[in-house]
Design a protein around this motif. Structure first.
Motif, PDB file in Angstrom:
ATOM      1  N   SER A   1      53.422  60.443  67.839  1.00 43.18           N
ATOM      2  CA  SER A   1      52.580  60.935  68.815  1.00 43.18           C
ATOM      3  C   SER A   1      53.001  62.351  68.235  1.00 43.18           C
ATOM      4  CB  SER A   1      52.796  60.408  70.187  1.00 43.18           C
ATOM      5  OG  SER A   1      53.060  60.371  71.022  1.00 43.18           O
ATOM      6  N   VAL A   2      51.852  63.342  69.240  1.00 41.16           N
ATOM      7  CA  VAL A   2      52.038  64.732  69.167  1.00 41.16           C
ATOM      8  C   VAL A   2      51.802  64.585  70.542  1.00 41.16           C
ATOM      9  CG1 VAL A   2      51.655  66.866  68.922  1.00 41.16           C
ATOM     10  CG2 VAL A   2      51.852  65.346  66.990  1.00 41.16           C
ATOM     11  N   GLU A   3      52.746  65.451  70.850  1.00 37.33           N
ATOM     12  CA  GLU A   3      52.877  65.627  72.963  1.00 37.33           C
ATOM     13  C   GLU A   3      52.433  67.755  73.372  1.00 37.33           C
ATOM     14  OE1 GLU A   3      54.396  61.973  75.114  1.00 37.33           O
ATOM     15  OE2 GLU A   3      55.908  63.666  74.926  1.00 37.33           O
ATOM     16  N   GLN A   4      51.798  67.879  74.188  1.00 32.38           N
ATOM     17  CA  GLN A   4      51.652  69.147  74.438  1.00 32.38           C
ATOM     18  C   GLN A   4      51.277  69.503  75.798  1.00 32.38           C
ATOM     19  OE1 GLN A   4      48.756  71.678  75.357  1.00 32.38           O
ATOM     20  NE2 GLN A   4      49.701  73.157  75.446  1.00 32.38           N
ATOM     21  N   ASN A   5      52.487  69.873  77.020  1.00 39.67           N
ATOM     22  CA  ASN A   5      51.596  70.425  78.190  1.00 39.67           C
ATOM     23  C   ASN A   5      52.037  71.660  78.438  1.00 39.67           C
ATOM     24  OD1 ASN A   5      53.369  71.384  81.128  1.00 39.67           O
ATOM     25  ND2 ASN A   5      51.865  69.465  81.102  1.00 39.67           N
ATOM     26  N   ALA A   6      51.043  72.111  78.655  1.00 39.30           N
ATOM     27  CA  ALA A   6      51.262  74.234  79.464  1.00 39.30           C
ATOM     28  C   ALA A   6      50.722  74.172  80.645  1.00 39.30           C
ATOM     29  CB  ALA A   6      50.016  74.883  78.430  1.00 39.30           C
TER      30      ALA A   6
ATOM     31  N   SER B   1      47.634  71.464  81.684  1.00 33.84           N
ATOM     32  CA  SER B   1      46.351  70.664  80.279  1.00 33.84           C
ATOM     33  C   SER B   1      47.875  69.636  80.140  1.00 33.84           C
ATOM     34  CB  SER B   1      46.100  72.198  79.754  1.00 33.84           C
ATOM     35  OG  SER B   1      45.670  70.900  78.442  1.00 33.84           O
ATOM     36  N   ASP B   2      47.416  68.877  79.820  1.00 38.51           N
ATOM     37  CA  ASP B   2      48.143  67.794  79.760  1.00 38.51           C
ATOM     38  C   ASP B   2      47.658  67.210  78.036  1.00 38.51           C
ATOM     39  OD1 ASP B   2      50.305  66.583  78.591  1.00 38.51           O
ATOM     40  OD2 ASP B   2      50.844  65.078  81.107  1.00 38.51           O
ATOM     41  N   PHE B   3      48.226  66.996  77.085  1.00 40.87           N
ATOM     42  CA  PHE B   3      47.007  66.692  75.808  1.00 40.87           C
ATOM     43  C   PHE B   3      48.174  65.613  75.113  1.00 40.87           C
ATOM     44  CE2 PHE B   3      45.991  67.654  70.777  1.00 40.87           C
ATOM     45  CZ  PHE B   3      44.875  66.745  71.221  1.00 40.87           C
ATOM     46  N   ASN B   4      48.096  64.732  74.054  1.00 41.39           N
ATOM     47  CA  ASN B   4      48.350  63.846  73.763  1.00 41.39           C
ATOM     48  C   ASN B   4      47.525  63.218  72.253  1.00 41.39           C
ATOM     49  OD1 ASN B   4      50.188  60.995  73.172  1.00 41.39           O
ATOM     50  ND2 ASN B   4      50.969  61.413  74.095  1.00 41.39           N
TER      51      ASN B   4
ATOM     52  N   GLU C   1      42.584  55.385  72.762  1.00 45.57           N
ATOM     53  CA  GLU C   1      43.602  54.638  72.826  1.00 45.57           C
ATOM     54  C   GLU C   1      44.094  56.240  71.770  1.00 45.57           C
ATOM     55  OE1 GLU C   1      42.907  51.761  70.420  1.00 45.57           O
ATOM     56  OE2 GLU C   1      42.414  50.119  72.147  1.00 45.57           O
ATOM     57  N   GLN C   2      43.062  56.938  71.358  1.00 50.46           N
ATOM     58  CA  GLN C   2      44.152  57.880  70.143  1.00 50.46           C
ATOM     59  C   GLN C   2      44.289  59.850  70.741  1.00 50.46           C
ATOM     60  OE1 GLN C   2      41.807  58.674  66.305  1.00 50.46           O
ATOM     61  NE2 GLN C   2      43.816  59.801  65.681  1.00 50.46           N
ATOM     62  N   VAL C   3      43.802  59.260  71.535  1.00 51.23           N
ATOM     63  CA  VAL C   3      43.430  61.249  72.424  1.00 51.23           C
ATOM     64  C   VAL C   3      43.264  61.523  73.849  1.00 51.23           C
ATOM     65  CG1 VAL C   3      42.595  63.198  71.985  1.00 51.23           C
ATOM     66  CG2 VAL C   3      42.544  62.006  69.630  1.00 51.23           C
ATOM     67  N   THR C   4      44.474  61.588  74.942  1.00 49.47           N
ATOM     68  CA  THR C   4      43.999  61.805  75.770  1.00 49.47           C
ATOM     69  C   THR C   4      44.255  63.302  76.050  1.00 49.47           C
ATOM     70  OG1 THR C   4      47.079  61.638  76.733  1.00 49.47           O
ATOM     71  CG2 THR C   4      45.094  59.294  76.946  1.00 49.47           C
TER      72      THR C   4
ATOM     73  N   GLY D   1      55.721  68.471  71.900  1.00 51.68           N
ATOM     74  CA  GLY D   1      56.657  67.948  71.026  1.00 51.68           C
ATOM     75  C   GLY D   1      56.518  66.820  69.884  1.00 51.68           C
ATOM     76  N   LEU D   2      57.239  66.436  69.145  1.00 53.17           N
ATOM     77  CA  LEU D   2      56.901  65.489  68.093  1.00 53.17           C
ATOM     78  C   LEU D   2      58.048  63.858  68.195  1.00 53.17           C
ATOM     79  CD1 LEU D   2      55.534  63.994  65.801  1.00 53.17           C
ATOM     80  CD2 LEU D   2      57.517  65.188  64.249  1.00 53.17           C
ATOM     81  N   LYS D   3      56.925  63.113  69.099  1.00 53.51           N
ATOM     82  CA  LYS D   3      57.915  62.262  69.705  1.00 53.51           C
ATOM     83  C   LYS D   3      57.810  60.707  68.853  1.00 53.51           C
ATOM     84  CE  LYS D   3      57.589  58.672  73.978  1.00 53.51           C
ATOM     85  NZ  LYS D   3      56.926  58.609  75.380  1.00 53.51           N
ATOM     86  N   THR D   4      58.562  59.695  68.609  1.00 55.27           N
ATOM     87  CA  THR D   4      58.716  59.148  67.839  1.00 55.27           C
ATOM     88  C   THR D   4      59.354  57.317  68.531  1.00 55.27           C
ATOM     89  OG1 THR D   4      58.807  60.159  65.611  1.00 55.27           O
ATOM     90  CG2 THR D   4      59.522  57.809  65.369  1.00 55.27           C
TER      91      THR D   4
END
Length: 261
Positions: free
Chosen positions: A198-203, A187-190, A148-151, A219-222
């Protein structure tokens, strides 16, 4: 806007296609019902006065899950222009960015956290020196972390890349096309910071012998409502060997509104 109309058409078609199919999803909610999800992200800015600039961005991503197969259709457009003056002082619109991409990927679930994929991608960027590029590839993906917290999910596999280069006046007779084997990794990190933040990072990287492309965004998503969110993001795109003296790196900082379903 005097931009590439085909780019706007492609993204508009993605939005209509995804929204239309989402509304047409089976209503019985049974196990065989097709599940749709998606997100549309839009950004725009304009300045007037001593400098006049217009920047527009549109990004769409839709997923269709049917059994163990997931279809992912994505596209984005980034366009910018500024008002310039010629030698006689007359105003004209000068494009400073004209980039768009469309991709399709189908995933097949192999195990609980492992899937295979087939991917096709097309992009245009008139200012990078690569007029058109196709990539087709296959590979495997793994959900490394899923709670639920990290993918965090990763993908990698071989492929083939075709590129059409811009004219190279400094090198007469230089080839305008490249055909070569390539490799793709993503790589897709959330990270869920709080309930609605949440913080989203894609590379991702596309490796080829003549040139390798690195593309990363954070990105910082609200979340504002059930369907509406805001996001501030920073993107870096790097080409190891761009043609005709083009710059290696492009960066973009933007604030966007997102509509999800």
């Amino acid at each position: 806007m005097r931009g590439n109309h085909s780019a706007a058409f492609v993204c508009a078609a993605l939005v209509v296609f995804g929204a239309g199919n989402a509304l047409a999803t089976d209503e019985d909610g049974g196990e065989d019902a097709v599940q749709w999800s998606g997100e549309v992200e839009a950004s725009a800015s304009a300045t007037t006065g001593n400098t006049e600039n217009t920047q527009l961005g549109l990004k769409a991503k839709f997923k269709r899950q049917a059994g163990r197969f997931i279809h992912v259709l994505a596209g984005n457009v980034n366009y910018a222009e500024q008002v310039a003056h010629d030698e006689e002082g007359k105003e004209f619109a000068k494009r400073t960015q004209d980039r768009w991409m469309a991709s399709y990927q189908i995933d097949a679930q192999l195990r609980d956290r492992t899937h295979g994929y087939v991917r096709a991608q097309y992009d245009e960027d008139q200012f990078s020196g690569f007029n058109k590029r196709w990539f087709v590839g296959v590979g495997l993906g793994q959900d490394v972390i899923a709670n639920e917290q990290v993918t965090w999910s990763v993908e990698a596999g071989p492929g083939y890349r075709w590129s059409e280069l811009a004219d190279t006046p400094s090198i007469p007779g230089a080839p305008r096309a490249r055909h070569e084997f390539a490799a793709y990794a993503d790589s897709d990190f959330n990270l869920q910071l709080r309930e609605n933040v949440s913080v989203e990072q894609n590379a991702n990287v596309t490796y080829a012998d003549s040139n390798t492309t690195y593309d990363t965004a954070v990105g910082l998503k609200t979340k504002l409502t059930e369907t509406l969110s805001s996001k501030v993001s920073y993107q870096v795109k790097y080409e190891t060997d761009p043609p005709d003296g083009r710059e290696n790196k492009d960066t973009m900082l933007k604030a966007s509104l997102l509509l999800g379903f």
